[in-house]
Every structure is written in C-alpha cells, then in structure tokens.
Design an enzyme around this catalytic site. Structure first.
Site, PDB file in Angstrom:
ATOM      1  N   ASP A 233      -7.906  -4.897  -0.393  1.00  0.00           N
ATOM      2  CA  ASP A 233      -8.339  -5.640  -1.571  1.00  0.00           C
ATOM      3  C   ASP A 233      -8.060  -7.132  -1.450  1.00  0.00           C
ATOM      4  O   ASP A 233      -8.738  -7.948  -2.082  1.00  0.00           O
ATOM      5  CB  ASP A 233      -7.639  -5.111  -2.824  1.00  0.00           C
ATOM      6  CG  ASP A 233      -8.031  -3.685  -3.144  1.00  0.00           C
ATOM      7  OD1 ASP A 233      -9.235  -3.401  -3.118  1.00  0.00           O
ATOM      8  OD2 ASP A 233      -7.142  -2.859  -3.404  1.00  0.00           O
TER       9      ASP A 233
ATOM     10  N   HIS B 245       0.850  -1.187   0.000  1.00  0.00           N
ATOM     11  CA  HIS B 245       0.000   0.000   0.000  1.00  0.00           C
ATOM     12  C   HIS B 245       0.885   1.236   0.000  1.00  0.00           C
ATOM     13  O   HIS B 245       2.015   1.198   0.489  1.00  0.00           O
ATOM     14  CB  HIS B 245      -0.921  -0.006   1.232  1.00  0.00           C
ATOM     15  CG  HIS B 245      -1.996   1.038   1.172  1.00  0.00           C
ATOM     16  ND1 HIS B 245      -1.834   2.302   1.693  1.00  0.00           N
ATOM     17  CD2 HIS B 245      -3.251   1.003   0.647  1.00  0.00           C
ATOM     18  CE1 HIS B 245      -2.937   2.993   1.491  1.00  0.00           C
ATOM     19  NE2 HIS B 245      -3.808   2.237   0.853  1.00  0.00           N
TER      20      HIS B 245
END
Length: 459
Positions: free
Chosen positions: A395, A336
């Site tokens: 996700d 991320h």
C-alpha cells in the site's frame, strides 16, 4: 425560525444518541486481561504475531519469516502464486513485453500456467463478458450514485444476482462461469460508478466510452477513465503489473477469509464477493493505500524541508503519538501481518515508482516516501518501544504509482478489488470443492446468569 427549530430537534436527537452510546459503554466492557486468561487469540493471531492455522490451500503462499525453536525469525518476503514466485511472473511478462493479469487469473483459477492457446481462449471469454446486462448501468449505477466506489461495487455485484438465470447453482461449472463473468465485469462496474460519481457529486463531465474487445483488462480501465481515451503502452503495462501484484495474497487476509467463510455456507457467489469487497474497503485492509496518500499529502503540507530527517521524523512521531494525521497512531503503509524484512510487492512497485518519478519530475516526492520508509521503524521503536522488524507494504507505494499514472484517489481501493477478485474467486471455488464444512469458530461467553426483572422494578 424554521432553522432554529430544526437545529433544536437535531440537538435533541444527538443528545439521545450520546446517552444511548454511554449506556452501551457502561454495559459492554471486556477487560483486556480476559483474553489472556482464556487464551483467546484476538484477530486470530498467535501471541508471536503469526496467524492461527485455519485451513489448507494450493493457491498461494505468503512467506515473511522463519520459525526456529519456536521463535519467529525475520526473513525476506516471498509471494508465490500456485508455487511460482510472483517476481518471476512479472519478469517473464516484462521480458516478453506482454500483459499478465489475465494469465495470473487463469493460473489462480485452474492451478497451472496456461498455454498460448488456452490464454487466448480465456481472454476471448473475458472480453465477451465485459459488457454489463442490458439496462444494468442505467438502473443500478446511474440511478443510484454513490460517493464511495467500493460501496457501489458491492451493491452492483449483489444486484447481478437478479440478472443471473442460475444464480444459486453451486456446481463447479456454474461457479467457474460466474467467476469469469465477475472478473470481466468488475472493471466495467468500477469505471461506470466512477463516471456517475464524477457527474453527480463532483459536478464534472461524465462519459462512457465503448469497450474495445481487443483490450486487456488494464487497457480497458485506462480507456474508460481517460476523457480522450489516450494512454501509452508503458502506462497500461504498469497498471497491469499493479494488478498482478494485487491479484492474490493467500487465504488468511481479511477479505479472502471473508470470501471463504461465506462460501463455506454454500451461499451464492454474488453475496460472497460483495462481502469480500466490504472487507477490502476497510482502512486496515485495502483502504490503506488511499490513507497512505492522505497521510503523505498532510506530511508534505506540514514539513517545511522534505530532505530533513529531523523534520520528517518529528512529524512521524506526532502521527504515532496520535497528535497528527487521522489520530489513529498508524503510519499507513508500514508493517504487515506476515512480511518482516520486505514485502516483495512493495519492492517491485518501488523500483517502478522511482523510474516514473524520474520521468515525471516527481523525484523529490518519491525520495520523501523513501525517507518515511527508512525512518518509520525507528519512530515506532522510540515512541512505542516496538522493536519488531517492519518494512513498507504494497500500500505504501501503490498509491504513489497510481497517482503518477493519473488515476484518481477514488479508484485506488477499487482497483485493488478489481485485481483481487481473481484470488477471491479461486479461493471460493477451492473452499467449496475441497473443504465441505461451514466455518464456525467459537466465542467464549463472559456474561453471568441473571434473573429476569419485570419492567416496573428495573432501575
């Protein structure tokens, strides 16, 4: 004979297109070292991976690292909405056994937690807006099916401009009215678009169930996509939890920044939200949850023993070396821009995913996800020499949770959009009410002055 002629024409067109692309490549190369020479921060990222400061916000904070003597130090991830830890919001809703997405939408829009009376009134307003304008479904959705629901969401949101009697009024009152209408209508557009896609492209039955005004947003979605309209309270509250976690993620994520860029021009909310949807569609952004499931399904097909670290690791190495998967070299769902040690949203979803897996007999699949999460950092380190601290992002587990809820892959990313619109609208209003300048970054031109050459002299 006709087919032979058509094939030859197609080959000619493909050949011409290939030549044009080769011409583009010859004339449009920017050496990577130029970015360093001119201190250009690609992706609006600093050299240490932190984001370039582009604005101020009261809406959300995303914490994933500390800065000590100019160095980025990994830290446990934390996500706060209007200063309140999202973990506390989730825990509060679970403890009180109630839905929370509508409360989060209020919190993001207005800046404080609603009272019981305010929340009840807000839910009534949203419920009154869920129905689409008359003939909108027939004219904008049924008559123009789309294979991709995100594309249909964007087109439908743009089309709502024509059904608004006051679409360009930029006052706070009008923006707030439009925001609440869009938050309410997005789930309806999504589920209608899905049904039309099923009928037109998948050759399956299409059904439009009546909207129940007593339903929460999560309940209304499950009511719309299930043929028998049946769902449990546990399923609806799990979907609601996913929507809470996806509702907002700071002003710097690509789709929210897109919304703020368009809002800074003073354009209408429909153009703004349609652009944000287009951003979220991308596989490097919201589309990643669908890519995770595609990647994991391929891994399951190609790895004989899911419980073998060596076999799973070997396949992940192939992915990173661009020898497997979609040849992007990415392990989707890992890493991320801000979070390092952990993504708090992934931590919350992982806990729910394990419980669901145990309940639905999918523990082996869940444990494979865990194994990939554990092995991926080492694979990146060994194959690419990338030793930065990375963890699973939201996700990675959201697609698995959706799959266990029986939600089709077509709706993974649209559900993200239906949730995130609460944050987009909050940021749009904040941008228009507090900033007051068009966002206009600079690009340095590398082109050199050249004389104009008459066409008969060009080579």
């Amino acid at each position: 004979m006709e087919n032979i002629i058509e094939n030859r024409e197609t080959e000619k067109k493909d050949g011409k297109l290939k030549m044009l692309c080769e011409e583009f490549r010859r004339n449009n190369q920017i050496p990577p070292e130029k970015f360093d020479l001119y201190n250009v921060k690609k992706g609006l990222r600093n050299p240490d991976g932190t984001g370039v400061m582009a604005g101020l916000t009261l809406i959300c904070n995303v914490h994933g690292y500390l800065i000590d003597d100019g160095e980025r130090i990994p830290d446990e991830g934390k996500l706060t909405y209007r200063g309140i830890d999202v973990q506390e919001i989730v825990d509060g809703c679970v403890a009180e056994n109630r839905f929370g997405f509508e409360e989060v939408a209020w919190l993001l829009l207005f800046g404080k937690q609603p009272t019981g009376e305010q929340l009840s009134s807000f839910c009534e307003v949203l419920n009154s807006y869920r129905e689409l304008p008359e003939y909108f479904a027939e004219d904008m959705i049924i008559k123009a099916p789309s294979r991709n629901i995100m594309n249909k969401l964007a087109r439908s949101v743009l089309a709502l401009y024509s059904y608004d009697e006051n679409p360009d009024d930029a006052t706070l009152e009008n923006n707030m009215r439009q925001a609440m209408q869009l938050i309410a209508r997005m789930p309806t557009i999504m589920t209608y678009a899905y049904q039309v896609k099923r009928r037109h492209f998948d050759k399956k039955s299409m059904y439009f169930h009546p909207i129940n005004p007593e339903h929460s947003t999560a309940q209304s979605i499950l009511n719309a996509i299930r043929p028998d309209r049946f769902f449990t309270d546990e399923e609806a509250k799990l979907l609601d939890l996913c929507m809470i976690l996806h509702a907002e993620h700071g002003g710097g994520n690509n789709s929210t920044f897109t919304a703020r860029v368009l809002s800074s021009t003073g354009t209408d909310i429909y153009s703004t939200i349609a652009a944000a949807i287009g951003s979220l569609k991308g596989p490097r952004h919201g589309g990643a949850n669908h890519r995770v499931m595609t990647m994991m399904n391929e891994l399951m097909e190609n790895v004989e023993n899911w419980e073998s670290d060596d076999q799973v690791r070997a396949y992940l190495e192939k992915i990173v070396r661009k020898e497997a998967g979609d040849r992007s070299g990415l392990i989707y769902g890992m890493g991320h821009a801000v979070y390092t040690i952990s993504d708090p949203r992934a931590v919350i979803l992982k806990d729910r995913a394990r419980k669901l897996a145990e309940k639905y007999g999918m523990l082996q699949e869940f444990e494979l996800f865990e194994r990939v999460e554990r092995l991926a950092p080492g694979v990146f380190a060994d194959v690419k020499g990338d030793t930065k601290v990375i963890s699973a992002n939201v996700d990675f587990y959201s697609g698995l949770v959706y799959q266990m809820l029986g939600i089709p892959n077509d709706l993974f990313t649209p559900l993200f959009a239906v949730s995130r619109i609460a944050g987009w609208c909050a940021h749009r209003i904040e941008e228009m009410e507090t900033c007051g300048r068009i966002i206009r970054p600079a690009y340095r031109s590398l082109s050199k002055n050249k004389p104009y050459v008459p066409i008969e002299l060009r080579k």
